[in-house]
Design a protein around this motif. Sequence first.
Motif, PDB file in Angstrom:
ATOM      1  N   LYS A 234       0.923  -1.072  -0.212  1.00 45.27           N
ATOM      2  CA  LYS A 234       0.093   0.304  -0.053  1.00 45.27           C
ATOM      3  C   LYS A 234       1.189   0.984  -0.102  1.00 45.27           C
ATOM      4  O   LYS A 234       0.523   2.016  -0.665  1.00 45.27           O
ATOM      5  CB  LYS A 234      -1.269   0.492   1.270  1.00 45.27           C
ATOM      6  N   LEU A 235       1.973   1.126   0.347  1.00 47.57           N
ATOM      7  CA  LEU A 235       3.113   1.833   0.046  1.00 47.57           C
ATOM      8  C   LEU A 235       3.086   2.680  -1.073  1.00 47.57           C
ATOM      9  O   LEU A 235       3.196   3.570  -0.933  1.00 47.57           O
ATOM     10  CB  LEU A 235       4.259   2.098   1.864  1.00 47.57           C
ATOM     11  N   LEU A 236       3.715   1.931  -0.862  1.00 51.02           N
ATOM     12  CA  LEU A 236       4.664   1.756  -2.357  1.00 51.02           C
ATOM     13  C   LEU A 236       3.892   2.246  -3.662  1.00 51.02           C
ATOM     14  O   LEU A 236       3.956   3.001  -4.116  1.00 51.02           O
ATOM     15  CB  LEU A 236       5.549   0.525  -3.038  1.00 51.02           C
ATOM     16  N   GLN A 237       2.788   1.998  -3.578  1.00 46.18           N
ATOM     17  CA  GLN A 237       1.364   2.220  -4.979  1.00 46.18           C
ATOM     18  C   GLN A 237       0.775   3.366  -3.879  1.00 46.18           C
ATOM     19  O   GLN A 237       0.995   4.177  -5.044  1.00 46.18           O
ATOM     20  CB  GLN A 237       0.282   1.080  -4.489  1.00 46.18           C
ATOM     21  N   SER A 238       1.261   3.813  -2.847  1.00 46.84           N
ATOM     22  CA  SER A 238       0.460   5.803  -2.668  1.00 46.84           C
ATOM     23  C   SER A 238       1.847   6.337  -3.116  1.00 46.84           C
ATOM     24  O   SER A 238       1.601   7.416  -3.671  1.00 46.84           O
ATOM     25  CB  SER A 238       0.425   5.357  -1.675  1.00 46.84           C
ATOM     26  N   ALA A 239       2.827   5.748  -2.749  1.00 54.32           N
ATOM     27  CA  ALA A 239       4.691   7.115  -3.707  1.00 54.32           C
ATOM     28  C   ALA A 239       4.274   6.355  -5.383  1.00 54.32           C
ATOM     29  O   ALA A 239       6.077   7.130  -5.623  1.00 54.32           O
ATOM     30  CB  ALA A 239       5.415   6.350  -2.203  1.00 54.32           C
ATOM     31  N   GLY A 240       3.857   5.445  -5.921  1.00 48.39           N
ATOM     32  CA  GLY A 240       3.988   5.339  -7.103  1.00 48.39           C
ATOM     33  C   GLY A 240       5.701   4.709  -7.072  1.00 48.39           C
ATOM     34  O   GLY A 240       5.868   5.377  -8.429  1.00 48.39           O
ATOM     35  N   LEU A 241       5.862   4.015  -6.552  1.00 51.04           N
ATOM     36  CA  LEU A 241       7.171   2.815  -6.891  1.00 51.04           C
ATOM     37  C   LEU A 241       6.598   1.175  -6.650  1.00 51.04           C
ATOM     38  O   LEU A 241       5.476   0.722  -6.321  1.00 51.04           O
ATOM     39  CB  LEU A 241       7.874   3.544  -4.981  1.00 51.04           C
ATOM     40  N   GLU A 242       7.954   1.185  -7.134  1.00 50.25           N
ATOM     41  CA  GLU A 242       7.552  -0.460  -7.311  1.00 50.25           C
ATOM     42  C   GLU A 242       9.445  -1.239  -6.902  1.00 50.25           C
ATOM     43  O   GLU A 242      10.166  -0.912  -6.280  1.00 50.25           O
ATOM     44  CB  GLU A 242       7.582  -1.036  -8.698  1.00 50.25           C
ATOM     45  N   PRO A 243       8.729  -2.580  -5.818  1.00 49.83           N
ATOM     46  CA  PRO A 243       9.534  -3.321  -4.791  1.00 49.83           C
ATOM     47  C   PRO A 243      10.506  -3.865  -5.818  1.00 49.83           C
ATOM     48  O   PRO A 243      10.385  -4.219  -6.825  1.00 49.83           O
ATOM     49  CB  PRO A 243       8.693  -4.176  -4.315  1.00 49.83           C
ATOM     50  N   PRO A 244      11.670  -4.232  -5.633  1.00 54.94           N
ATOM     51  CA  PRO A 244      13.157  -4.768  -6.607  1.00 54.94           C
ATOM     52  C   PRO A 244      11.962  -6.500  -6.780  1.00 54.94           C
ATOM     53  O   PRO A 244      10.996  -6.830  -6.193  1.00 54.94           O
ATOM     54  CB  PRO A 244      13.843  -5.526  -5.388  1.00 54.94           C
ATOM     55  N   LEU A 245      12.531  -7.244  -7.839  1.00 54.20           N
ATOM     56  CA  LEU A 245      11.684  -8.199  -9.067  1.00 54.20           C
ATOM     57  C   LEU A 245      12.097  -9.464  -7.257  1.00 54.20           C
ATOM     58  O   LEU A 245      10.705  -9.806  -7.526  1.00 54.20           O
ATOM     59  CB  LEU A 245      12.984  -8.321  -9.495  1.00 54.20           C
ATOM     60  N   SER A 246      12.642  -9.158  -6.567  1.00 51.97           N
ATOM     61  CA  SER A 246      13.093 -10.514  -5.457  1.00 51.97           C
ATOM     62  C   SER A 246      11.339 -10.431  -4.585  1.00 51.97           C
ATOM     63  O   SER A 246      10.917 -11.084  -4.102  1.00 51.97           O
ATOM     64  CB  SER A 246      13.759 -10.092  -4.710  1.00 51.97           C
ATOM     65  N   VAL A 247      11.459  -9.015  -4.118  1.00 53.37           N
ATOM     66  CA  VAL A 247      10.191  -8.247  -3.133  1.00 53.37           C
ATOM     67  C   VAL A 247       8.853  -8.717  -3.869  1.00 53.37           C
ATOM     68  O   VAL A 247       8.572  -9.289  -3.134  1.00 53.37           O
ATOM     69  CB  VAL A 247      10.215  -7.623  -2.156  1.00 53.37           C
ATOM     70  N   ARG A 248       8.746  -8.783  -5.589  1.00 49.20           N
ATOM     71  CA  ARG A 248       7.737  -9.221  -6.039  1.00 49.20           C
ATOM     72  C   ARG A 248       7.493 -10.280  -5.989  1.00 49.20           C
ATOM     73  O   ARG A 248       5.985 -11.220  -5.951  1.00 49.20           O
ATOM     74  CB  ARG A 248       7.727  -8.152  -7.750  1.00 49.20           C
ATOM     75  N   PHE A 249       8.026 -11.370  -6.326  1.00 46.63           N
ATOM     76  CA  PHE A 249       8.204 -12.768  -6.689  1.00 46.63           C
ATOM     77  C   PHE A 249       7.709 -13.356  -5.087  1.00 46.63           C
ATOM     78  O   PHE A 249       6.779 -14.010  -5.062  1.00 46.63           O
ATOM     79  CB  PHE A 249       9.694 -13.671  -6.557  1.00 46.63           C
ATOM     80  N   TYR A 250       8.248 -12.457  -4.045  1.00 46.92           N
ATOM     81  CA  TYR A 250       8.161 -12.820  -2.701  1.00 46.92           C
ATOM     82  C   TYR A 250       6.157 -12.829  -2.506  1.00 46.92           C
ATOM     83  O   TYR A 250       6.040 -13.362  -1.752  1.00 46.92           O
ATOM     84  CB  TYR A 250       9.301 -11.838  -1.812  1.00 46.92           C
ATOM     85  N   LEU A 251       6.626 -11.357  -3.020  1.00 43.09           N
ATOM     86  CA  LEU A 251       5.361 -11.207  -2.230  1.00 43.09           C
ATOM     87  C   LEU A 251       3.967 -12.259  -2.881  1.00 43.09           C
ATOM     88  O   LEU A 251       2.493 -12.481  -2.639  1.00 43.09           O
ATOM     89  CB  LEU A 251       4.640  -9.348  -2.613  1.00 43.09           C
TER      90      LEU A 251
END
Length: 278
Positions: A234-251
């Motif tokens: 939610k934080l990243l989405q509100s700030a217009g950011l994306e997590p690293p690839l490894s974190v996206r995979f984890y999520l």
Amino acid sequence: MTDSTIQAEHIDYSYPEENTAPALQDINFCAQKGEFIAFIGANGSGKTTFARHINGLLKIRKGTLKTAGFDVSNPDCLWELRKHCGMVFQNPDNQFVSPLIEEDTAFGLENYDWPTGEIPGLVHKALEQVGLAGYEKKSPSMLSGGQKQKLALAGVLVMKPDIIIFDEATSMLDPCGKAEVMNEIRKMHAEKNKTLIIITHSAEEAAQADRILVFNKGRIVADGKPCDIFSDEKLLQSAGLEPPLSVRFYLDLKKNGIELTSCPLTVDELAEQLCALM
């Protein structure tokens, strides 16, 4: 006067030529000696504007700010302050002032009337630190992008600053150049004798820091460890950011009922956990 900390309280700033929302709103921030901190946020979020307050490139309009023990609002302090707080910019070509690498690296020392006899040794040591020893008689124009950023860094290191700010210093580099510069930053961080701040759009680079500040619409909206910041969708989405690839995979795994032991910040960490899981 050499306490390597940054202490900002209630900093506000608006660009006088722009009829827009404030660039900074009520910024409060403290950095301790040896910390490695990443500033992230969308374009126009305020991260670079705040960084340029830290070494006095932008004048304090409201609030208080001390950098390395110096009051940044006092113009009489700025000359001395910039010996203790260096900045490496996005385009290294804009920082070069001489056709020879050794002369370019010595430029800051000469401006501060450093004893002439000490300058060659300090220049050699700074170039050696960044892997450019032996390039003294070459021209900056002969260097690769990554090497140019290393030279810009040498020009800062030669002044022995307490604090170094990297303002999008890898954004114009190819992957090899980015890796070279980040390797130099990691080496300095391992020594724990300088406070390092990187301003970056790269989640992978920010994940290497001890601590991340998220800027959004002129405010600091989050301040925490990389694993906490990048796992907060939610934080990243509100700030217009994306997590690293490894974190996206984890999520994605987590959404599908597959729990890893912790949030991996690098591909190597992700691979290790996946291997352990299997």
